[in-house]
Design an enzyme around this catalytic site. Structure first.
Site, PDB file in Angstrom:
ATOM      1  N   GLU A   1     -24.727   1.140  23.823  1.00 54.89           N
ATOM      2  CA  GLU A   1     -23.854   2.272  23.902  1.00 54.89           C
ATOM      3  C   GLU A   1     -22.961   2.402  22.717  1.00 54.89           C
ATOM      4  O   GLU A   1     -23.126   1.708  21.734  1.00 54.89           O
ATOM      5  CB  GLU A   1     -23.064   2.138  25.155  1.00 54.89           C
ATOM      6  CG  GLU A   1     -21.780   1.545  24.980  1.00 54.89           C
ATOM      7  CD  GLU A   1     -21.066   1.864  26.235  1.00 54.89           C
ATOM      8  OE1 GLU A   1     -19.920   2.211  26.201  1.00 54.89           O
ATOM      9  OE2 GLU A   1     -21.655   1.810  27.247  1.00 54.89           O
TER      10      GLU A   1
ATOM     11  N   ARG B   1     -23.184   4.454  36.226  1.00 55.27           N
ATOM     12  CA  ARG B   1     -24.079   3.323  35.977  1.00 55.27           C
ATOM     13  C   ARG B   1     -23.637   2.474  34.795  1.00 55.27           C
ATOM     14  O   ARG B   1     -23.982   1.306  34.716  1.00 55.27           O
ATOM     15  CB  ARG B   1     -25.502   3.834  35.698  1.00 55.27           C
ATOM     16  CG  ARG B   1     -26.013   4.799  36.742  1.00 55.27           C
ATOM     17  CD  ARG B   1     -26.100   4.154  38.095  1.00 55.27           C
ATOM     18  NE  ARG B   1     -26.698   5.030  39.094  1.00 55.27           N
ATOM     19  CZ  ARG B   1     -26.535   4.886  40.380  1.00 55.27           C
ATOM     20  NH1 ARG B   1     -25.776   3.911  40.852  1.00 55.27           N
ATOM     21  NH2 ARG B   1     -27.120   5.704  41.224  1.00 55.27           N
ATOM     22  N   HIS B   2     -22.866   3.035  33.886  1.00 57.04           N
ATOM     23  CA  HIS B   2     -22.659   2.401  32.583  1.00 57.04           C
ATOM     24  C   HIS B   2     -21.227   2.623  32.125  1.00 57.04           C
ATOM     25  O   HIS B   2     -20.936   3.631  31.500  1.00 57.04           O
ATOM     26  CB  HIS B   2     -23.622   3.048  31.594  1.00 57.04           C
ATOM     27  CG  HIS B   2     -23.733   2.371  30.286  1.00 57.04           C
ATOM     28  ND1 HIS B   2     -22.923   2.641  29.211  1.00 57.04           N
ATOM     29  CD2 HIS B   2     -24.582   1.424  29.849  1.00 57.04           C
ATOM     30  CE1 HIS B   2     -23.288   1.922  28.176  1.00 57.04           C
ATOM     31  NE2 HIS B   2     -24.300   1.168  28.544  1.00 57.04           N
ATOM     32  N   PHE B   3     -20.343   1.728  32.365  1.00 56.45           N
ATOM     33  CA  PHE B   3     -20.479   0.515  33.162  1.00 56.45           C
ATOM     34  C   PHE B   3     -19.574   0.633  34.383  1.00 56.45           C
ATOM     35  O   PHE B   3     -18.679   1.470  34.406  1.00 56.45           O
ATOM     36  CB  PHE B   3     -20.038  -0.708  32.340  1.00 56.45           C
ATOM     37  CG  PHE B   3     -20.858  -0.974  31.126  1.00 56.45           C
ATOM     38  CD1 PHE B   3     -22.125  -1.514  31.226  1.00 56.45           C
ATOM     39  CD2 PHE B   3     -20.368  -0.677  29.870  1.00 56.45           C
ATOM     40  CE1 PHE B   3     -22.885  -1.786  30.099  1.00 56.45           C
ATOM     41  CE2 PHE B   3     -21.121  -0.931  28.747  1.00 56.45           C
ATOM     42  CZ  PHE B   3     -22.388  -1.485  28.849  1.00 56.45           C
TER      43      PHE B   3
END
Length: 829
Positions: free
Chosen positions: A28, A718-720
């Protein structure tokens, strides 16, 4: 034995000493089935052979087929089914002119046929399947649907700890709208077995809706039906004997059986096992009920129904491999009492299961039920299980809604029935201090090799208790923003198979081997414009493996009170060969090259490689950084804190003749289901692309796109966990999609019989991240400078340089990013 001590004993094909190229890791922004067929669902799909006899009815000309089950179905009474071609009703307003009128004759025939069908529908698996199809397709009942208020019911709320002794209360009927639709539609079947195509088989045969949130089974089997002998084997704990060697645990869970001691089996057969079936696309099955004692009272009947539903849940739990997460485990007939991170539940507890007896199922004894139909005698019943929830945290568990049908009618509904796989108290479930794995934790891969840590541990690393996932030293991070694996469909590491590392040794040289199962029904295969796995998954799965190694070694443990966020800072990666990855197990080898601690940060370099069947296909190198909150706030981007303009903005600012700009309407293309080579679903990252033909720094073409950022975008969840940012790999994927849309618009697929996008082989892409995209950023902007368009037989390769901006700074720089269009079967580049 520690992971470090275990690893040297493991031989991994294709990863000999010195054989691994350097690798990279992205994650990312950095620094500073079966085809869904409604008609098929109406077929009994019996799991064993049947014997059929036919006879012609003289009065109507219809053919009655008597189906006598054998084997596991011998306990189900024979079914008489009328199969006929039913004519369509006459149009509204058609006049009837006499008894001999054709319309009158047709209506009379329809009435006779309908009467024959209703008479033949008792105890029928055929009509039970019709009810299932209605339930699946109906959705919420529209206004005006007949409700169940006219069908008196008895609601039973069992005590959650003892399924055999439910507590009984009277209640008004509470069937859900979709179930109401199933009840009102279940009386008359519309089709018979002769009209139903056989269901495909195989692990990848299902075409039920799959999203990134869909649960990925831990093991796969071609079994879709189970006989009475199979169920008896599951009752003895012979799981691998029924489903195959991928389900084997070497005997470490002897108490994990379908039926608890002292409880009688209540299922006769199972059919229609689907990992993504049902209304929630979380799984479904059908099962035949052995005769129940409906005459001994409501207490006995409802307790038996709840037990049967629990056994159906156990079948499904074993089918998707939930037992593989733990050793010395057993089934607990309840949902977990903890939050996903293992702490005491902070929200409402999972509801206790309820059993609602409907119509013919209500009451006891013989005679007529509240709906005027003969009361159900407890025979010929069928269970239809629809999974609502399935998760690995805090222990593997699932919950479902169950319908019980008999004689073509729903006789009971069971809601919120749940089962959990839980270890015996005192059994190890994760690494000990220092990461030591002192016992086999129950997970083997499809090849039979023991895993050190499993999907269960990776799930805890993503959003659960990291003390379970990595060892007690990490338990203090529960509920805090900390370094984590992504979750849901973005968690792309399944298992740690071996490791040559020691916690606390951050100097470099540590390695580990991980695996990821790229099942053919994974969400990204359906959503990508690529012929195989999209680039973002190549990047994510390789980089997640590397970050897991660095984090396991304890890069943040020296300051346990500090919350560190992990960001990828850049790297390079090369595709070594084209490979089809559907249903492949990707094996990743990651090596820590160095660690450089700095105030508020720590930087780690990795190399990595990915292989299938022992042959590497992807390699790279990458750098990650751990940042505390002050360090993460000091982002200056790629240009020292200055907001540099895009190429197009800069040209306009200089004055003179502005370049001609045209727009590719990506959203309109995506709206056309037949539009080829278009990213869709959760990989639909762009709505339009601006093009300057012949523009850009290289004079070969220029692309620009602006994407809104919605805080509700799926990837933030989902992230994060507790630290939401857009994955850098999805930023890269957005650039790739702009190039793909341009290549299609430019006609580069013309003349290809079966074109598809693939990742170019032998060309190294470099990326650099110096910032992060947050839910609050509003938009991001990307630009692409086409640098080369090359052609070979059946192939076109487009290479470019690119950048990406958040509103305040440029944060991504990509060099030699490329796409390739190839005709299927074209020779390699």
């Amino acid at each position: 034995m520690t992971i470090a001590e275990e690893a040297p004993r493991m031989s991994v094909p294709g990863f000999g000493p010195g054989a691994l190229p350097a690798a990279a890791f992205d994650d990312e922004l950095g620094f500073e089935g079966e085809p869904f067929d409604a008609l098929r669902l109406t077929a009994p799909a019996t799991p064993t052979a049947v014997t059929a006899t036919t006879a012609t009815t003289a009065t109507t000309g219809t053919t009655a087929t008597t189906v006598a089950p054998t084997g596991a179905l011998a306990l189900v009474p024979p079914v008489a089914t009328t199969v006929a071609a039913v004519e369509r009703p006459l149009p509204a307003g058609t006049a009837l002119t006499g008894a001999g009128d054709l319309a009158t004759t047709r209506i009379a025939g329809l009435i006779r046929e309908a009467g024959a069908v209703v008479a033949a529908a008792h105890d029928s698996a055929l009509t039970a399947q019709l009810a299932l199809s209605r339930l699946t397709l109906a959705g919420p009942a529209p206004t005006g649907t007949v409700t169940v208020t006219s069908r008196p019911a008895t609601t039973v709320t069992p005590a959650i700890a003892t399924a055999a002794t439910p507590a009984i209360t009277a209640a008004a009927p509470t069937l859900a709208p979709a179930i109401t639709a199933a009840v009102t539609a279940a009386a008359v079947p519309e089709t018979g077995p002769a009209e139903v195509a056989p269901a495909p088989t195989g692990p990848g045969s299902e075409t039920d809706p799959v999203t990134e949130a869909s649960f990925k089974a831990l093991a796969r089997t071609e079994r879709r039906e189970l006989t009475a002998a199979d169920l008896a084997a599951l009752g003895r704990g012979e799981i691998a004997g029924v489903f195959g060697p991928a389900y084997d645990q070497e005997g470490v869970s002897p108490d994990l059986t379908l039926v608890d001691p002292g409880t009688r089996p209540l299922l006769a057969w199972v059919a229609g096992l689907r990992t993504h079936g049902g209304a929630s696309a979380a799984g479904s099955l059908r099962a035949g009920l052995l005769p129940l004692d409906a005459a001994s009272g409501t207490d006995t009947l409802t307790a038996d129904l709840l037990t049967a539903a629990g056994q159906a849940l156990r079948v499904f739990a074993l089918y998707v491999g939930l037992h593989l997460c733990l050793a010395d485990a057993r089934f607990v007939p309840a949902a977990p009492a903890e939050d996903p991170d293992g702490r005491p539940r902070t929200g409402p507890a999972h509801p206790a299961p309820t059993v609602t007896l409907v119509g013919a199922g209500a009451g006891t004894g013989t005679g007529t039920g509240a709906d005027g139909a003969p009361r159900w005698d407890g025979t010929g019943g069928e269970v239809v299980l629809d999974v609502d929830t399935i998760d690995l945290l805090p222990r593997p568990w699932l919950a479902a809604r169950v319908l019980v049908q008999a004689g073509g009618r729903v006789v009971a509904e069971i809601r919120d029935v749940a089962v959990t796989v839980r270890e015996r108290p005192g059994t190890p479930i994760g690494p000990d201090h220092g990461g030591a794995v002192t016992a086999f934790l129950g997970r083997r891969n499809a090849a039979g090799e023991r895993a050190l840590l499993s999907e269960f541990h990776m799930a805890h690393c993503a959003r659960g208790d990291q003390g379970i996932g990595l060892g007690p030293e990490f338990g203090a991070y529960r509920g805090r923003r900390a370094t984590r694996l992504p979750g849901g469909g973005l968690r792309l590491v399944d298992r740690i198979m071996a490791s040559d590392s020691r916690r606390g040794d951050l100097r470099g040289g540590a390695t580990h081997i991980t695996e990821y199962d790229a099942a053919a029904d994974c969400w990204y295969y359906a959503d990508t414009a690529n012929a195989s796995m999209p680039n973002c998954v190549y990047m994510e799965t390789s980089l997640q493996s590397a970050l897991l190694l660095g984090y396991y070694l304890g890069a943040t443990l020296a300051e346990p009170e500090e919350d560190y966020s992990l960001r990828n800072l850049g790297g390079s990666a090369t595709v070594l060969r084209e490979v089809e990855l559907r249903d492949a197990t990707i094996r990743q080898h990651s090596t820590l090259m160095s660690t450089n601690p700095m105030p508020g940060t720590a930087l780690q370099d990795f190399s990595y490689s990915m292989a299938v069947d022992g042959e590497p296909f992807y390699t790279g190198e990458s750098m990650f950084g751990y940042f505390n909150a002050p360090a993460l706030a000091r982002q200056t981007g790629l240009d020292g804190g200055r907001l540099v303009p895009t190429w197009l903005d800069e040209v306009v600012e200089r004055g003179g003749e502005p370049p001609a700009v045209r727009t590719i309407d990506v959203a309109a293309r995506r709206a056309d289901p037949a539009a080829p080579l278009c990213a869709r679903g959760q990989l639909a990252l762009l709505d339009d692309v601006q093009v300057v033909d012949g523009g850009g720094r290289h004079g070969r073409g220029y692309l620009r796109a602006v994407r809104p950022i919605d805080p509700a975008d799926w990837f933030f969840a989902r992230h994060f966990h507790l630290d939401p940012v857009i994955p850098g790999s999805l930023g890269v994927e957005a650039v790739i999609q702009a190039m793909q849309e341009w290549s299609v618009d430019a006609g580069h697929a013309d003349g290809m019989a079966r074109p598809g996008f693939v990742l170019p082989v032998g060309l190294t892409m470099h990326w650099k991240y110096r910032g992060q995209l947050l839910p609050s950023d509003g938009t991001f902007t990307l630009e692409v400078h086409i640098s080369d368009v090359s052609r070979r037989p059946g192939r076109v390769r487009v290479t470019a340089d690119a950048s990406l901006w958040k509103p305040t700074m440029r944060i991504y720089q990509l060099t030699d990013i490329a796409i390739e269009l190839r005709d299927e079967g074209a020779p390699s580049w």
